[in-house]
Design a protein around this motif. Structure first.
Motif, PDB file in Angstrom:
ATOM      1  N   PRO A 212       0.834  -1.213   0.000  1.00  0.00           N
ATOM      2  CA  PRO A 212       0.000   0.000   0.000  1.00  0.00           C
ATOM      3  C   PRO A 212       0.864   1.256   0.000  1.00  0.00           C
ATOM      4  O   PRO A 212       1.979   1.259   0.498  1.00  0.00           O
ATOM      5  CB  PRO A 212      -0.799  -0.118   1.300  1.00  0.00           C
ATOM      6  N   LEU A 213       0.331   2.289  -0.580  1.00  0.00           N
ATOM      7  CA  LEU A 213       1.038   3.565  -0.602  1.00  0.00           C
ATOM      8  C   LEU A 213       0.640   4.369   0.629  1.00  0.00           C
ATOM      9  O   LEU A 213      -0.540   4.522   0.924  1.00  0.00           O
ATOM     10  CB  LEU A 213       0.691   4.333  -1.871  1.00  0.00           C
ATOM     11  N   PHE A 214       1.623   4.881   1.345  1.00  0.00           N
ATOM     12  CA  PHE A 214       1.353   5.709   2.508  1.00  0.00           C
ATOM     13  C   PHE A 214       2.443   6.764   2.604  1.00  0.00           C
ATOM     14  O   PHE A 214       3.555   6.556   2.141  1.00  0.00           O
ATOM     15  CB  PHE A 214       1.265   4.879   3.793  1.00  0.00           C
ATOM     16  N   PRO A 215       2.125   7.893   3.187  1.00  0.00           N
ATOM     17  CA  PRO A 215       3.114   8.970   3.245  1.00  0.00           C
ATOM     18  C   PRO A 215       4.238   8.666   4.231  1.00  0.00           C
ATOM     19  O   PRO A 215       4.024   8.115   5.288  1.00  0.00           O
ATOM     20  CB  PRO A 215       2.298  10.178   3.702  1.00  0.00           C
ATOM     21  N   VAL A 216       5.447   9.031   3.838  1.00  0.00           N
ATOM     22  CA  VAL A 216       6.606   8.869   4.699  1.00  0.00           C
ATOM     23  C   VAL A 216       6.661  10.006   5.708  1.00  0.00           C
ATOM     24  O   VAL A 216       7.114   9.846   6.820  1.00  0.00           O
ATOM     25  CB  VAL A 216       7.888   8.839   3.841  1.00  0.00           C
ATOM     26  N   VAL A 217       6.135  11.173   5.315  1.00  0.00           N
ATOM     27  CA  VAL A 217       6.181  12.364   6.145  1.00  0.00           C
ATOM     28  C   VAL A 217       4.762  12.890   6.328  1.00  0.00           C
ATOM     29  O   VAL A 217       3.953  12.873   5.402  1.00  0.00           O
ATOM     30  CB  VAL A 217       7.053  13.447   5.469  1.00  0.00           C
ATOM     31  N   ASP A 218       4.470  13.357   7.528  1.00  0.00           N
ATOM     32  CA  ASP A 218       3.181  13.972   7.806  1.00  0.00           C
ATOM     33  C   ASP A 218       3.005  15.204   6.924  1.00  0.00           C
ATOM     34  O   ASP A 218       3.934  15.999   6.749  1.00  0.00           O
ATOM     35  CB  ASP A 218       3.114  14.351   9.288  1.00  0.00           C
ATOM     36  N   TYR A 219       1.825  15.385   6.370  1.00  0.00           N
ATOM     37  CA  TYR A 219       1.586  16.457   5.407  1.00  0.00           C
ATOM     38  C   TYR A 219       1.783  17.843   6.018  1.00  0.00           C
ATOM     39  O   TYR A 219       2.346  18.727   5.388  1.00  0.00           O
ATOM     40  CB  TYR A 219       0.183  16.330   4.824  1.00  0.00           C
ATOM     41  N   LYS A 220       1.336  18.049   7.250  1.00  0.00           N
ATOM     42  CA  LYS A 220       1.499  19.363   7.885  1.00  0.00           C
ATOM     43  C   LYS A 220       2.973  19.678   8.103  1.00  0.00           C
ATOM     44  O   LYS A 220       3.413  20.815   7.905  1.00  0.00           O
ATOM     45  CB  LYS A 220       0.736  19.412   9.208  1.00  0.00           C
ATOM     46  N   THR A 221       3.755  18.682   8.515  1.00  0.00           N
ATOM     47  CA  THR A 221       5.191  18.879   8.669  1.00  0.00           C
ATOM     48  C   THR A 221       5.826  19.177   7.315  1.00  0.00           C
ATOM     49  O   THR A 221       6.705  20.018   7.196  1.00  0.00           O
ATOM     50  CB  THR A 221       5.841  17.620   9.284  1.00  0.00           C
ATOM     51  N   TYR A 222       5.342  18.487   6.315  1.00  0.00           N
ATOM     52  CA  TYR A 222       5.836  18.668   4.948  1.00  0.00           C
ATOM     53  C   TYR A 222       5.659  20.122   4.506  1.00  0.00           C
ATOM     54  O   TYR A 222       6.574  20.731   3.972  1.00  0.00           O
ATOM     55  CB  TYR A 222       5.062  17.711   4.053  1.00  0.00           C
ATOM     56  N   LEU A 223       4.500  20.695   4.757  1.00  0.00           N
ATOM     57  CA  LEU A 223       4.240  22.074   4.362  1.00  0.00           C
ATOM     58  C   LEU A 223       4.964  23.086   5.246  1.00  0.00           C
ATOM     59  O   LEU A 223       5.489  24.088   4.761  1.00  0.00           O
ATOM     60  CB  LEU A 223       2.740  22.360   4.398  1.00  0.00           C
ATOM     61  N   ARG A 224       5.006  22.818   6.540  1.00  0.00           N
ATOM     62  CA  ARG A 224       5.582  23.762   7.498  1.00  0.00           C
ATOM     63  C   ARG A 224       7.091  23.931   7.320  1.00  0.00           C
ATOM     64  O   ARG A 224       7.636  24.992   7.595  1.00  0.00           O
ATOM     65  CB  ARG A 224       5.274  23.291   8.917  1.00  0.00           C
ATOM     66  N   THR A 225       7.767  22.905   6.837  1.00  0.00           N
ATOM     67  CA  THR A 225       9.231  22.940   6.789  1.00  0.00           C
ATOM     68  C   THR A 225       9.789  23.364   5.441  1.00  0.00           C
ATOM     69  O   THR A 225      11.005  23.314   5.249  1.00  0.00           O
ATOM     70  CB  THR A 225       9.802  21.552   7.144  1.00  0.00           C
ATOM     71  N   TYR A 226       8.965  23.812   4.522  1.00  0.00           N
ATOM     72  CA  TYR A 226       9.450  24.196   3.197  1.00  0.00           C
ATOM     73  C   TYR A 226      10.285  25.468   3.289  1.00  0.00           C
ATOM     74  O   TYR A 226       9.774  26.539   3.601  1.00  0.00           O
ATOM     75  CB  TYR A 226       8.280  24.381   2.237  1.00  0.00           C
ATOM     76  N   TYR A 227      11.575  25.339   3.060  1.00  0.00           N
ATOM     77  CA  TYR A 227      12.554  26.434   3.131  1.00  0.00           C
ATOM     78  C   TYR A 227      12.399  27.261   4.413  1.00  0.00           C
ATOM     79  O   TYR A 227      12.369  28.484   4.375  1.00  0.00           O
ATOM     80  CB  TYR A 227      12.460  27.335   1.901  1.00  0.00           C
ATOM     81  N   ASP A 228      12.320  26.592   5.561  1.00  0.00           N
ATOM     82  CA  ASP A 228      12.250  27.308   6.835  1.00  0.00           C
ATOM     83  C   ASP A 228      13.639  27.585   7.425  1.00  0.00           C
ATOM     84  O   ASP A 228      13.757  28.064   8.540  1.00  0.00           O
ATOM     85  CB  ASP A 228      11.379  26.547   7.838  1.00  0.00           C
TER      86      ASP A 228
END
Length: 139
Positions: free
Chosen positions: A2-18
């Motif tokens: 099954p396909l599942f995310p390796v990273v939580d989506y909110k963390t994924y968005l929050r850490t973009y070029y931080d």
């Protein structure tokens, strides 16, 4: 699988070029190198240390088999470090996925590191099951 995310989506968005881009890229390259080293160590353990089950006689054979099976976790760690490191090269300053898991004092501590991942996998499996049986969200 099954396909599942390796990273939580909110963390994924929050850490973009931080953080500064060069710092994120350096961390990503180092994690990818660490992942490759873990995968090479996994291959060495798999090829040379895992005893054939028919050859296990006595307690020493069982202990060698258990140690080799535990070290096979290097594959999971290597893949995750490589995946998260490659995401860092795209600007996502993600947190470390596995930290000192070989030095865990208890199995619960080792499993606690992957608890979030296991919960996500369970949720994904539940969604796939509901979709395949035609059930709605009300089960």
């Amino acid at each position: 699988m099954p396909l599942f995310p390796v990273v939580d989506y909110k963390t994924y968005l929050r850490t973009y070029y931080d953080a500064p881009a060069a710092q994120i890229y350096r961390k990503g390259a180092l994690w990818m190198a660490r992942g490759v080293i873990h995968l090479i160590l996994y291959r060495a353990v798999y090829m040379y240390l895992v005893p054939v089950p028919e050859d296990i006689t006595g307690l020493s054979g069982v202990l060698a088999f258990m140690l080799a099976a535990y070290l096979l976790y290097l594959r999971v760690s290597g893949l995750f470090h490589f995946i998260v490191g490659s995401l860092c090269l795209f600007g996502f300053n993600l947190p470390e996925t596995h930290r000192l898991y070989l030095l865990a004092k208890r199995v619960q501590r080792l499993l606690a590191a992957d608890q979030h991942l296991l919960e996500r996998l369970h949720d994904e499996a539940d969604l796939i099951t509901r979709a395949s049986c035609g059930c709605g969200s009300s089960g």
